[in-house]
Scaffold this motif. Sequence first.
Motif, PDB file in Angstrom:
ATOM      1  N   SER A   2       0.834  -1.192   0.000  1.00 42.86           N
ATOM      2  CA  SER A   2       0.000   0.000   0.000  1.00 42.86           C
ATOM      3  C   SER A   2       0.880   1.258   0.000  1.00 42.86           C
ATOM      4  O   SER A   2       2.041   1.223   0.399  1.00 42.86           O
ATOM      5  CB  SER A   2      -0.918   0.015   1.222  1.00 42.86           C
ATOM      6  N   ALA A   3       0.283   2.354  -0.437  1.00 36.23           N
ATOM      7  CA  ALA A   3       1.026   3.616  -0.488  1.00 36.23           C
ATOM      8  C   ALA A   3       1.445   4.059   0.907  1.00 36.23           C
ATOM      9  O   ALA A   3       2.549   4.582   1.103  1.00 36.23           O
ATOM     10  CB  ALA A   3       0.170   4.690  -1.157  1.00 36.23           C
ATOM     11  N   LYS A   4       0.582   3.824   1.897  1.00 39.10           N
ATOM     12  CA  LYS A   4       0.902   4.217   3.273  1.00 39.10           C
ATOM     13  C   LYS A   4       2.093   3.410   3.790  1.00 39.10           C
ATOM     14  O   LYS A   4       3.016   3.960   4.386  1.00 39.10           O
ATOM     15  CB  LYS A   4      -0.310   3.991   4.165  1.00 39.10           C
ATOM     16  N   ALA A   5       2.074   2.105   3.529  1.00 36.05           N
ATOM     17  CA  ALA A   5       3.193   1.246   3.961  1.00 36.05           C
ATOM     18  C   ALA A   5       4.475   1.626   3.227  1.00 36.05           C
ATOM     19  O   ALA A   5       5.558   1.643   3.816  1.00 36.05           O
ATOM     20  CB  ALA A   5       2.858  -0.223   3.719  1.00 36.05           C
ATOM     21  N   GLU A   6       4.339   1.947   1.957  1.00 34.05           N
ATOM     22  CA  GLU A   6       5.507   2.338   1.159  1.00 34.05           C
ATOM     23  C   GLU A   6       6.153   3.599   1.720  1.00 34.05           C
ATOM     24  O   GLU A   6       7.375   3.714   1.768  1.00 34.05           O
ATOM     25  CB  GLU A   6       5.078   2.562  -0.284  1.00 34.05           C
ATOM     26  N   ARG A   7       5.341   4.533   2.161  1.00 39.10           N
ATOM     27  CA  ARG A   7       5.873   5.781   2.711  1.00 39.10           C
ATOM     28  C   ARG A   7       6.527   5.577   4.077  1.00 39.10           C
ATOM     29  O   ARG A   7       7.481   6.247   4.421  1.00 39.10           O
ATOM     30  CB  ARG A   7       4.757   6.818   2.829  1.00 39.10           C
ATOM     31  N   ARG A   8       5.984   4.661   4.865  1.00 38.71           N
ATOM     32  CA  ARG A   8       6.466   4.473   6.233  1.00 38.71           C
ATOM     33  C   ARG A   8       7.601   3.461   6.361  1.00 38.71           C
ATOM     34  O   ARG A   8       8.334   3.502   7.352  1.00 38.71           O
ATOM     35  CB  ARG A   8       5.309   4.052   7.119  1.00 38.71           C
ATOM     36  N   ILE A 134      12.270   1.568  -6.446  1.00 41.34           N
ATOM     37  CA  ILE A 134      11.076   0.732  -6.599  1.00 41.34           C
ATOM     38  C   ILE A 134       9.966   1.529  -7.271  1.00 41.34           C
ATOM     39  O   ILE A 134       9.267   1.031  -8.158  1.00 41.34           O
ATOM     40  CB  ILE A 134      10.627   0.169  -5.233  1.00 41.34           C
ATOM     41  N   MET A 135       9.809   2.788  -6.875  1.00 40.32           N
ATOM     42  CA  MET A 135       8.767   3.634  -7.459  1.00 40.32           C
ATOM     43  C   MET A 135       9.022   3.870  -8.946  1.00 40.32           C
ATOM     44  O   MET A 135       8.106   3.770  -9.767  1.00 40.32           O
ATOM     45  CB  MET A 135       8.683   4.970  -6.723  1.00 40.32           C
ATOM     46  N   VAL A 136      10.246   4.156  -9.309  1.00 38.49           N
ATOM     47  CA  VAL A 136      10.573   4.379 -10.726  1.00 38.49           C
ATOM     48  C   VAL A 136      10.343   3.091 -11.519  1.00 38.49           C
ATOM     49  O   VAL A 136       9.780   3.114 -12.616  1.00 38.49           O
ATOM     50  CB  VAL A 136      12.019   4.897 -10.878  1.00 38.49           C
ATOM     51  N   ALA A 137      10.754   1.958 -10.959  1.00 43.83           N
ATOM     52  CA  ALA A 137      10.535   0.679 -11.641  1.00 43.83           C
ATOM     53  C   ALA A 137       9.037   0.404 -11.807  1.00 43.83           C
ATOM     54  O   ALA A 137       8.606  -0.110 -12.846  1.00 43.83           O
ATOM     55  CB  ALA A 137      11.203  -0.449 -10.865  1.00 43.83           C
ATOM     56  N   ARG A 138       8.244   0.743 -10.805  1.00 40.58           N
ATOM     57  CA  ARG A 138       6.795   0.552 -10.894  1.00 40.58           C
ATOM     58  C   ARG A 138       6.203   1.402 -12.012  1.00 40.58           C
ATOM     59  O   ARG A 138       5.351   0.942 -12.774  1.00 40.58           O
ATOM     60  CB  ARG A 138       6.139   0.897  -9.565  1.00 40.58           C
TER      61      ARG A 138
END
Length: 155
Positions: A2-8, A134-138
């Motif tokens: 999730s975006a929240k987990a990714e940020r934390r 990871i974000m760029v790869a996504r």
Amino acid sequence: MSAKAERRLPYAVALIASIVAVVLVLICETETLTKPLAAGTMTFGIVVAGFAATQRNMLLGMRGSRVLQFAARTGLYADVLDYLMHNVYVGVLVSVVSVIGFFLGDDDLSWSIWLVVIAGLISLVLALTVRNEIMVARIIRRFLEEQRLRSDQPR
């Protein structure tokens, strides 16, 4: 994820690394640590901040590319830029804390606290870097999937 987990997640990694550093500081001798460690971590922080800032500026310069137009359309472009700026800020913070290391005396407690803080910050900057990649790869993966779906559709 999730975006929240990714940020934390990077902050959780840094917290765990700090806890591990506390344990290691308590069981290991720190008196052999000197100013070269502070210099090395300062250089590391500057390099990370410079790399993230350069990567951000490259992305800003590529706004006309189809991949980045896709990222902007899906709302991920702003996230990538924010994530890269987090790296810049934490990289600079690593360097600032490293400079503080130059002014520490021979007090073991000061060095122990400094080690825990710098271990947490270095772990954070590394975790933030991984998150950025990871974000760029996504983004690239989603873009390629969209392109493949478009090419599979009959015309």
